[in-house]
Design a protein around this motif. Structure first.
Motif, PDB file in Angstrom:
ATOM      1  N   PHE A   1       3.381  58.917  14.437  1.00 20.65           N
ATOM      2  CA  PHE A   1       3.455  59.324  13.025  1.00 20.65           C
ATOM      3  C   PHE A   1       3.600  58.154  12.054  1.00 20.65           C
ATOM      4  CE2 PHE A   1       7.807  59.731  14.691  1.00 20.65           C
ATOM      5  CZ  PHE A   1       8.564  59.063  13.748  1.00 20.65           C
ATOM      6  N   THR A   2       4.107  56.982  12.495  1.00 15.73           N
ATOM      7  CA  THR A   2       4.198  55.856  11.554  1.00 15.73           C
ATOM      8  C   THR A   2       2.827  55.300  11.199  1.00 15.73           C
ATOM      9  OG1 THR A   2       4.522  54.272  13.384  1.00 15.73           O
ATOM     10  CG2 THR A   2       6.500  55.182  12.331  1.00 15.73           C
ATOM     11  N   ARG A   3       1.846  55.508  12.073  1.00 13.64           N
ATOM     12  CA  ARG A   3       0.487  55.013  11.800  1.00 13.64           C
ATOM     13  C   ARG A   3      -0.337  55.993  10.968  1.00 13.64           C
ATOM     14  NH1 ARG A   3       1.495  53.169  17.234  1.00 13.64           N
ATOM     15  NH2 ARG A   3       1.315  50.892  17.370  1.00 13.64           N
ATOM     16  N   LEU A   4       0.193  57.174  10.693  1.00 16.73           N
ATOM     17  CA  LEU A   4      -0.525  58.152   9.883  1.00 16.73           C
ATOM     18  C   LEU A   4      -0.431  57.792   8.400  1.00 16.73           C
ATOM     19  CD1 LEU A   4       0.639  61.476  11.606  1.00 16.73           C
ATOM     20  CD2 LEU A   4      -1.543  60.280  11.912  1.00 16.73           C
ATOM     21  N   PRO A   5      -1.460  58.088   7.622  1.00 17.93           N
ATOM     22  CA  PRO A   5      -1.425  57.732   6.188  1.00 17.93           C
ATOM     23  C   PRO A   5      -0.610  58.702   5.339  1.00 17.93           C
ATOM     24  CG  PRO A   5      -3.519  58.765   6.724  1.00 17.93           C
ATOM     25  CD  PRO A   5      -2.775  58.620   8.021  1.00 17.93           C
ATOM     26  N   ARG A   6      -0.399  59.931   5.809  1.00 19.59           N
ATOM     27  CA  ARG A   6       0.275  60.954   4.995  1.00 19.59           C
ATOM     28  C   ARG A   6       1.769  60.985   5.314  1.00 19.59           C
ATOM     29  NH1 ARG A   6      -3.603  64.704   2.806  1.00 19.59           N
ATOM     30  NH2 ARG A   6      -5.683  64.286   3.645  1.00 19.59           N
ATOM     31  N   HIS A   7       2.489  59.952   4.881  1.00 18.03           N
ATOM     32  CA  HIS A   7       3.921  59.876   5.171  1.00 18.03           C
ATOM     33  C   HIS A   7       4.687  61.040   4.534  1.00 18.03           C
ATOM     34  CE1 HIS A   7       3.266  55.930   6.850  1.00 18.03           C
ATOM     35  NE2 HIS A   7       2.756  55.483   5.714  1.00 18.03           N
ATOM     36  N   GLY A   8       4.263  61.475   3.360  1.00 18.58           N
ATOM     37  CA  GLY A   8       4.949  62.567   2.689  1.00 18.58           C
ATOM     38  C   GLY A   8       4.823  63.879   3.436  1.00 18.58           C
ATOM     39  N   LEU A   9       3.625  64.173   3.921  1.00 21.61           N
ATOM     40  CA  LEU A   9       3.407  65.411   4.670  1.00 21.61           C
ATOM     41  C   LEU A   9       4.199  65.397   5.972  1.00 21.61           C
ATOM     42  CD1 LEU A   9       1.911  68.095   4.722  1.00 21.61           C
ATOM     43  CD2 LEU A   9       0.006  66.926   5.864  1.00 21.61           C
ATOM     44  N   VAL A  10       4.234  64.246   6.634  1.00 24.53           N
ATOM     45  CA  VAL A  10       5.019  64.117   7.863  1.00 24.53           C
ATOM     46  C   VAL A  10       6.502  64.367   7.575  1.00 24.53           C
ATOM     47  CG1 VAL A  10       5.778  62.507   9.658  1.00 24.53           C
ATOM     48  CG2 VAL A  10       3.373  62.560   8.969  1.00 24.53           C
ATOM     49  N   MET A  11       6.995  63.821   6.465  1.00 26.96           N
ATOM     50  CA  MET A  11       8.400  64.011   6.095  1.00 26.96           C
ATOM     51  C   MET A  11       8.713  65.483   5.843  1.00 26.96           C
ATOM     52  SD  MET A  11      10.331  62.814   2.628  1.00 26.96           S
ATOM     53  CE  MET A  11       9.337  64.050   1.798  1.00 26.96           C
ATOM     54  N   LEU A  12       7.836  66.172   5.137  1.00 21.27           N
ATOM     55  CA  LEU A  12       8.055  67.591   4.847  1.00 21.27           C
ATOM     56  C   LEU A  12       8.104  68.421   6.128  1.00 21.27           C
ATOM     57  CD1 LEU A  12       5.656  67.922   1.784  1.00 21.27           C
ATOM     58  CD2 LEU A  12       8.151  68.105   1.712  1.00 21.27           C
ATOM     59  N   CYS A  13       7.204  68.136   7.043  1.00 26.32           N
ATOM     60  CA  CYS A  13       7.185  68.869   8.320  1.00 26.32           C
ATOM     61  C   CYS A  13       8.462  68.591   9.122  1.00 26.32           C
ATOM     62  CB  CYS A  13       5.952  68.484   9.132  1.00 26.32           C
ATOM     63  SG  CYS A  13       4.398  69.068   8.419  1.00 26.32           S
ATOM     64  N   GLY A  14       8.897  67.331   9.137  1.00 28.99           N
ATOM     65  CA  GLY A  14      10.114  66.988   9.854  1.00 28.99           C
ATOM     66  C   GLY A  14      11.328  67.693   9.273  1.00 28.99           C
ATOM     67  N   SER A  15      11.438  67.736   7.957  1.00 32.30           N
ATOM     68  CA  SER A  15      12.586  68.378   7.313  1.00 32.30           C
ATOM     69  C   SER A  15      12.599  69.886   7.560  1.00 32.30           C
ATOM     70  CB  SER A  15      12.570  68.100   5.811  1.00 32.30           C
ATOM     71  OG  SER A  15      12.694  66.709   5.556  1.00 32.30           O
ATOM     72  N   ALA A  16      11.427  70.512   7.516  1.00 38.95           N
ATOM     73  CA  ALA A  16      11.349  71.944   7.814  1.00 38.95           C
ATOM     74  C   ALA A  16      11.714  72.204   9.275  1.00 38.95           C
ATOM     75  CB  ALA A  16       9.952  72.467   7.506  1.00 38.95           C
ATOM     76  N   GLY A  17      11.263  71.324  10.172  1.00 36.95           N
ATOM     77  CA  GLY A  17      11.590  71.466  11.585  1.00 36.95           C
ATOM     78  C   GLY A  17      13.088  71.373  11.841  1.00 36.95           C
ATOM     79  N   TRP A  18      13.772  70.495  11.095  1.00 38.10           N
ATOM     80  CA  TRP A  18      15.225  70.371  11.189  1.00 38.10           C
ATOM     81  C   TRP A  18      15.903  71.710  10.863  1.00 38.10           C
ATOM     82  CZ3 TRP A  18      19.577  67.397  12.078  1.00 38.10           C
ATOM     83  CH2 TRP A  18      20.710  67.651  11.320  1.00 38.10           C
ATOM     84  N   GLY A  19      15.485  72.332   9.773  1.00 39.00           N
ATOM     85  CA  GLY A  19      16.074  73.607   9.381  1.00 39.00           C
ATOM     86  C   GLY A  19      15.820  74.704  10.398  1.00 39.00           C
ATOM     87  N   ILE A  20      14.611  74.763  10.926  1.00 40.91           N
ATOM     88  CA  ILE A  20      14.273  75.793  11.913  1.00 40.91           C
ATOM     89  C   ILE A  20      15.099  75.612  13.190  1.00 40.91           C
ATOM     90  CG2 ILE A  20      12.432  76.637  13.425  1.00 40.91           C
ATOM     91  CD1 ILE A  20      10.479  75.937  11.095  1.00 40.91           C
ATOM     92  N   ALA A  21      15.239  74.365  13.650  1.00 41.07           N
ATOM     93  CA  ALA A  21      15.999  74.098  14.874  1.00 41.07           C
ATOM     94  C   ALA A  21      17.465  74.487  14.704  1.00 41.07           C
ATOM     95  CB  ALA A  21      15.877  72.627  15.255  1.00 41.07           C
ATOM     96  N   LEU A  22      18.047  74.210  13.520  1.00 44.92           N
ATOM     97  CA  LEU A  22      19.448  74.570  13.290  1.00 44.92           C
ATOM     98  C   LEU A  22      19.629  76.083  13.188  1.00 44.92           C
ATOM     99  CD1 LEU A  22      20.650  71.819  10.791  1.00 44.92           C
ATOM    100  CD2 LEU A  22      21.077  71.984  13.253  1.00 44.92           C
ATOM    101  N   LEU A  23      18.634  76.774  12.651  1.00 45.71           N
ATOM    102  CA  LEU A  23      18.707  78.235  12.604  1.00 45.71           C
ATOM    103  C   LEU A  23      18.744  78.820  14.014  1.00 45.71           C
ATOM    104  CD1 LEU A  23      18.663  80.767  10.796  1.00 45.71           C
ATOM    105  CD2 LEU A  23      16.164  80.706  10.942  1.00 45.71           C
ATOM    106  N   LEU A  24      17.932  78.270  14.909  1.00 44.94           N
ATOM    107  CA  LEU A  24      17.941  78.714  16.306  1.00 44.94           C
ATOM    108  C   LEU A  24      19.261  78.347  16.982  1.00 44.94           C
ATOM    109  CD1 LEU A  24      14.289  77.746  17.309  1.00 44.94           C
ATOM    110  CD2 LEU A  24      15.178  80.037  16.782  1.00 44.94           C
ATOM    111  N   PHE A  25      19.803  77.167  16.665  1.00 44.96           N
ATOM    112  CA  PHE A  25      21.088  76.743  17.224  1.00 44.96           C
ATOM    113  C   PHE A  25      22.202  77.720  16.851  1.00 44.96           C
ATOM    114  CE2 PHE A  25      25.023  74.281  16.171  1.00 44.96           C
ATOM    115  CZ  PHE A  25      25.457  74.058  17.473  1.00 44.96           C
ATOM    116  N   ALA A  26      22.166  78.229  15.620  1.00 41.91           N
ATOM    117  CA  ALA A  26      23.219  79.135  15.151  1.00 41.91           C
ATOM    118  C   ALA A  26      23.313  80.391  15.999  1.00 41.91           C
ATOM    119  CB  ALA A  26      22.965  79.504  13.690  1.00 41.91           C
ATOM    120  N   PHE A  27      22.185  80.820  16.572  1.00 41.79           N
ATOM    121  CA  PHE A  27      22.172  82.079  17.330  1.00 41.79           C
ATOM    122  C   PHE A  27      21.924  81.862  18.821  1.00 41.79           C
ATOM    123  CE2 PHE A  27      20.998  83.208  12.953  1.00 41.79           C
ATOM    124  CZ  PHE A  27      21.951  84.185  12.702  1.00 41.79           C
ATOM    125  N   SER A  28      22.070  80.627  19.293  1.00 42.16           N
ATOM    126  CA  SER A  28      21.836  80.344  20.716  1.00 42.16           C
ATOM    127  C   SER A  28      22.919  81.009  21.563  1.00 42.16           C
ATOM    128  CB  SER A  28      21.839  78.835  20.961  1.00 42.16           C
ATOM    129  OG  SER A  28      20.777  78.218  20.272  1.00 42.16           O
TER     130      SER A  28
END
Length: 407
Positions: free
Chosen positions: A278-305
């Motif tokens: 991902f560091t070699r990709l030109p769309r750093h902003g899009l990568v950041m948005l996907c990573g941040s959304a993934g963080w939220g989704i993973a924590l939501l699953l953690f809450a109900f594990s």
């Protein structure tokens, strides 16, 4: 496949390599101290609100001093500032280690020392970020940031688990002692830096702070990057909830408390090892948005594990997503900020990146005290996902390749 692995080219630069090693070792000591402080506060109070107050003690100095520290970094010789702040952190860690000889401090004294440590860090963080572009070429910046991240995650991977063992075997004082010794390695790295040229003359005091804030607010990609990080931290940081979850589900074993933090680090290290993808990709902003959304989704699953192993897997995915988001955010800041403003913009990034999680931990602890740990985790994760979606919709520059983004 080879291009997916982390780029080690920056480590060929001697001054960067020496600084990086020092940061990794001091970061390891910092993780030991974090586990020790959290456990000591919980052990002496049995209150998730008090463990959340650890975050407040860390956040307030960053918020109050951070932007003024950034102005200082843009006005003075940066190597000298870096030396002063590193020595200050070393001395504070030494005072905390004195508990080995005189016994445990009251919680108020311990939190005051945490705040002093954070005050020195309020300047050390921005100056460390401004050093990077003077040691590495523009093409090496993303790789250097990824290496810094894997150093941090590696320390987080080993530090919390070992911290839990040390606390359980010898007590919190030994963790503080190791932290103090580790700052000697950081000092060694800073001593190897050359004198840094001053890129511009920042205005003193509030005028310099205002110039930095004006640039951040007026630059959509940087503004959007920082808001995205705030969404992922202030709204959904889960770490202050780990002690109460550990007490409710795992018998209050300090070794288990360390595993929660270690799981996040496992995911972060894995993402860093393959950061070339991902560091070699030109769309750093899009990568950041996907990573941040993934963080939220993973924590939501953690809450109900329903099982401990599944909870640890969710935290590992959260750690991986966080690393993707953090590396991409820092790359955006470095590529879109003029050198004469980098200290102040880096200070703003540090306030978001460090005070944001601290405030998020405070939020998590208070909400858990009023409701429940699950309600606190789930509500925060859902708010994070919604906020990231709003930033993505309102900031089209974050979705474009870096070469087409406006500064």
């Amino acid at each position: 496949m080879k291009g997916a692995f982390i780029d080690l080219e920056p480590l060929k630069v001697l001054t960067y390599r020496r600084l990086w090693i020092g940061q990794v070792l001091s970061g390891f000591g910092g993780q030991l101290t974090f586990v020790a402080v959290m456990f000591q506060v919980w052990d002496q109070t049995a209150s998730p609100a008090w463990t959340g107050a650890v975050g407040l003690a860390q956040a307030l100095p960053l918020i109050v001093l951070g932007l003024f520290a950034g102005t200082l970094v843009d006005r003075l010789e940066r190597r000298k500032i870096y030396l002063i702040t590193t020595i200050g952190q070393l001395l504070t860690a030494t005072v905390m280690a004195s508990q080995l000889a005189i016994g445990r401090f009251p919680v108020g004294v311990l939190l005051a020392l945490v705040a002093v440590q954070s005050a020195f860090g309020a300047t050390a963080g921005p100056v460390a970020r401004t050093v990077l572009p003077q040691l590495l070429s523009r093409d090496q910046l993303a790789a250097g940031i990824a290496l810094n991240r894997i150093g941090f995650q590696g320390a987080m991977l080993l530090g919390p688990a070992l911290g839990g063992v040390i606390v359980g075997t010898w007590g919190v004082g030994v963790c503080y002692l190791v932290d103090a010794v580790s700052f000697l390695a950081a000092l060694y790295g800073v001593l190897g830096l050359p004198r840094m040229k001053i890129e511009g003359v920042a205005k003193p005091g509030l005028r310099g702070v205002w110039d930095g804030l004006t640039f951040v607010v007026a630059t959509p990609v940087i503004r959007g990057a920082l808001i995205t990080d705030l969404a992922a931290t202030v709204l959904s940081m889960p770490i202050s909830l780990f002690p109460v979850i550990n007490a409710e589900r795992f018998g209050n074993n300090p070794r288990t408390l360390g595993l929660f933090l270690t799981a996040i680090a496992v995911g972060g290290v894995a993402a860093s090892l393959f950061s070339g993808s991902f560091t070699r990709l030109p769309r750093h902003g899009l990568v950041m948005l996907c990573g941040s959304a993934g963080w939220g989704i993973a924590l939501l699953l953690f809450a109900f594990s329903p099982a401990a192993w599944l909870a640890l897997v969710c935290l590992a995915f959260a750690g991986a997503a966080d690393t993707v988001a953090v590396v991409s955010r820092s790359t955006i800041v470095q590529l879109h900020t003029p050198p004469e403003l980098l200290g102040r913009v880096s200070a703003a990034e540090q306030i978001v990146g460090q005070a944001g999680p601290d405030l998020g931990n405070l939020r998590g602890g208070v909400v858990a005290q009023l409701t429940s740990p699950v309600a606190s985790l789930a509500s925060g994760a859902l708010l994070c996902i919604a906020a990231v979606a709003a930033v993505a919709a309102s900031t089209p520059g974050l979705r474009r390749p870096a070469v087409t983004q406006d500064a």
